[in-house]
Design a protein around this motif. Structure first.
Motif, PDB file in Angstrom:
ATOM      1  N   ALA A   1       0.832  -1.383   0.638  1.00 45.84           N
ATOM      2  CA  ALA A   1       0.124  -0.290   0.110  1.00 45.84           C
ATOM      3  C   ALA A   1       0.920   1.191  -0.104  1.00 45.84           C
ATOM      4  O   ALA A   1       0.681   2.292  -1.076  1.00 45.84           O
ATOM      5  N   ASN A   2       1.710   1.313   0.721  1.00 46.21           N
ATOM      6  CA  ASN A   2       2.886   2.200   0.505  1.00 46.21           C
ATOM      7  C   ASN A   2       3.463   2.848  -1.260  1.00 46.21           C
ATOM      8  O   ASN A   2       3.280   3.824  -0.552  1.00 46.21           O
ATOM      9  N   GLN A   3       3.046   1.417  -1.641  1.00 45.48           N
ATOM     10  CA  GLN A   3       3.504   2.028  -3.241  1.00 45.48           C
ATOM     11  C   GLN A   3       2.360   2.265  -4.181  1.00 45.48           C
ATOM     12  O   GLN A   3       2.779   2.773  -4.901  1.00 45.48           O
ATOM     13  N   SER A   4       1.170   1.614  -3.735  1.00 42.06           N
ATOM     14  CA  SER A   4       0.182   1.546  -4.703  1.00 42.06           C
ATOM     15  C   SER A   4      -1.012   2.365  -4.321  1.00 42.06           C
ATOM     16  O   SER A   4      -1.568   2.113  -2.861  1.00 42.06           O
ATOM     17  N   GLU A   5      -1.567   3.693  -5.020  1.00 43.32           N
ATOM     18  CA  GLU A   5      -2.470   4.366  -4.853  1.00 43.32           C
ATOM     19  C   GLU A   5      -3.971   3.347  -4.860  1.00 43.32           C
ATOM     20  O   GLU A   5      -4.560   3.900  -4.009  1.00 43.32           O
ATOM     21  N   ALA A   6      -3.669   2.275  -5.598  1.00 45.88           N
ATOM     22  CA  ALA A   6      -4.529   1.716  -6.395  1.00 45.88           C
ATOM     23  C   ALA A   6      -4.867   0.650  -5.218  1.00 45.88           C
ATOM     24  O   ALA A   6      -6.473   0.925  -4.440  1.00 45.88           O
ATOM     25  N   LEU A   7      -3.780  -0.258  -4.817  1.00 50.88           N
ATOM     26  CA  LEU A   7      -4.295  -0.335  -3.740  1.00 50.88           C
ATOM     27  C   LEU A   7      -4.596   0.264  -1.929  1.00 50.88           C
ATOM     28  O   LEU A   7      -6.163   0.234  -1.619  1.00 50.88           O
ATOM     29  N   ARG A   8      -4.159   1.875  -2.076  1.00 51.02           N
ATOM     30  CA  ARG A   8      -4.533   2.711  -1.019  1.00 51.02           C
ATOM     31  C   ARG A   8      -6.120   2.884  -1.082  1.00 51.02           C
ATOM     32  O   ARG A   8      -7.308   2.310  -0.040  1.00 51.02           O
ATOM     33  N   LEU A   9      -6.600   3.168  -1.989  1.00 45.51           N
ATOM     34  CA  LEU A   9      -7.959   3.383  -2.098  1.00 45.51           C
ATOM     35  C   LEU A   9      -8.543   1.506  -2.045  1.00 45.51           C
ATOM     36  O   LEU A   9     -10.032   2.330  -1.304  1.00 45.51           O
ATOM     37  N   ARG A  10      -8.621   0.646  -2.267  1.00 47.24           N
ATOM     38  CA  ARG A  10      -8.747  -0.379  -2.129  1.00 47.24           C
ATOM     39  C   ARG A  10      -9.407  -0.292  -0.991  1.00 47.24           C
ATOM     40  O   ARG A  10     -10.228  -0.667  -0.194  1.00 47.24           O
TER      41      ARG A  10
END
Length: 260
Positions: free
Chosen positions: A73-82
């Motif tokens: 999540a630290n590296q992925s905005e898509a995962l943070r949104l999910r």
């Protein structure tokens, strides 16, 4: 629906949702973080249920968020949104269930695991199990329900004490503070005690129980809903930072050293 991280069954008007990955300490990795809100969302419409018992296999109720997932999540905005959407759905889903939700806490409840039990209506726990929310230890904001769960359970001042330090408490201490409603001596006694309470509730007229639960859920939303959503936004904001990445990697290194 079919799940890989949890099971669900109904018996005598009582729902039983159980975390089933004891080898992973029932942690909230991407799979469990996605499946749990999907499992509880349909329960709000169930008219055949009088209560829901949430329990877990193994030594841990839930070890909370998966460290590898945090690094991704630290590296992925898509995962943070999910994760934001799923995290909101977990807390809202628990509040939306119109009948009592009983947590059977036979082992450690950490991070999101502690938030889940703090958003339940009744919590049965073994005396010596650990309860903690160490978000700040990892550089994270206690945003995935921790603020609401701890504040409504132990009061705002004590919630600050433990959310701002990440210090753990025992279920015995949590019982004295108000987070645990029913204390038993051993992990083996937890689930039978929780199921006995569920059966007691199931024997009552459902209209009164459901109306009372809905009123309590409204109270939680009114008192803490806005602050919970803000804390979650703060958490997703900081999770992308270098400080969080360093803290998580240090935690992983410390875990590997203990196992060596």
């Amino acid at each position: 629906m079919e799940f890989t991280t949890l099971s669900f069954r109904v018996e005598d008007g009582i729902g039983h949702l159980r975390f089933i990955r004891p080898d992973l300490h029932n942690r909230f990795d991407e799979a469990q973080h996605a499946e749990f809100p999907k499992a509880i969302a349909p329960l709000a419409a169930r008219t055949d249920l009088a209560a829901l018992v949430i329990s877990a296999e193994g030594r841990s109720f839930s070890a909370g968020g998966d460290l590898d997932m945090m690094l991704r999540a630290n590296q992925s905005e898509a995962l943070r949104l999910r994760l934001t959407g799923e995290g909101l759905a977990i807390i809202e889903g628990l509040l939306a269930i119109p009948y009592p939700v009983i947590a059977a806490v036979q082992g450690a409840a950490v991070g999101l695991g502690a938030s889940v039990i703090g958003c339940c209506d009744i919590v049965v726990a073994a005396r010596q199990v650990k309860i903690a929310d160490p978000h700040v230890v990892l550089g994270l904001v206690a945003g995935d329900g921790g603020l609401m769960a701890w504040s409504q359970s132990v009061g705002v001042m004590r919630a600050k004490r433990y959310l701002l330090t990440g210090d753990a408490i025992t279920a015995e201490q949590a019982h004295a503070m108000g987070m645990v409603s029913d204390l038993v001596e051993t992990p083996e006694e937890v689930l039978p005690a929780a199921e006995a309470i569920a059966r007691r509730i199931a024997a009552l007229p459902r209209c009164g129980v459901r109306g009372t639960k809905r009123a309590f859920s409204r109270l939680s939303r009114d008192l803490f809903g806005a602050a919970f959503e803000l804390s979650f936004a703060y958490e997703m904001d900081v999770i992308s930072g270098e400080e969080v990445r360093g803290a998580v990697e240090a935690a992983q290194a410390a875990m590997k050293a203990r196992k060596a």
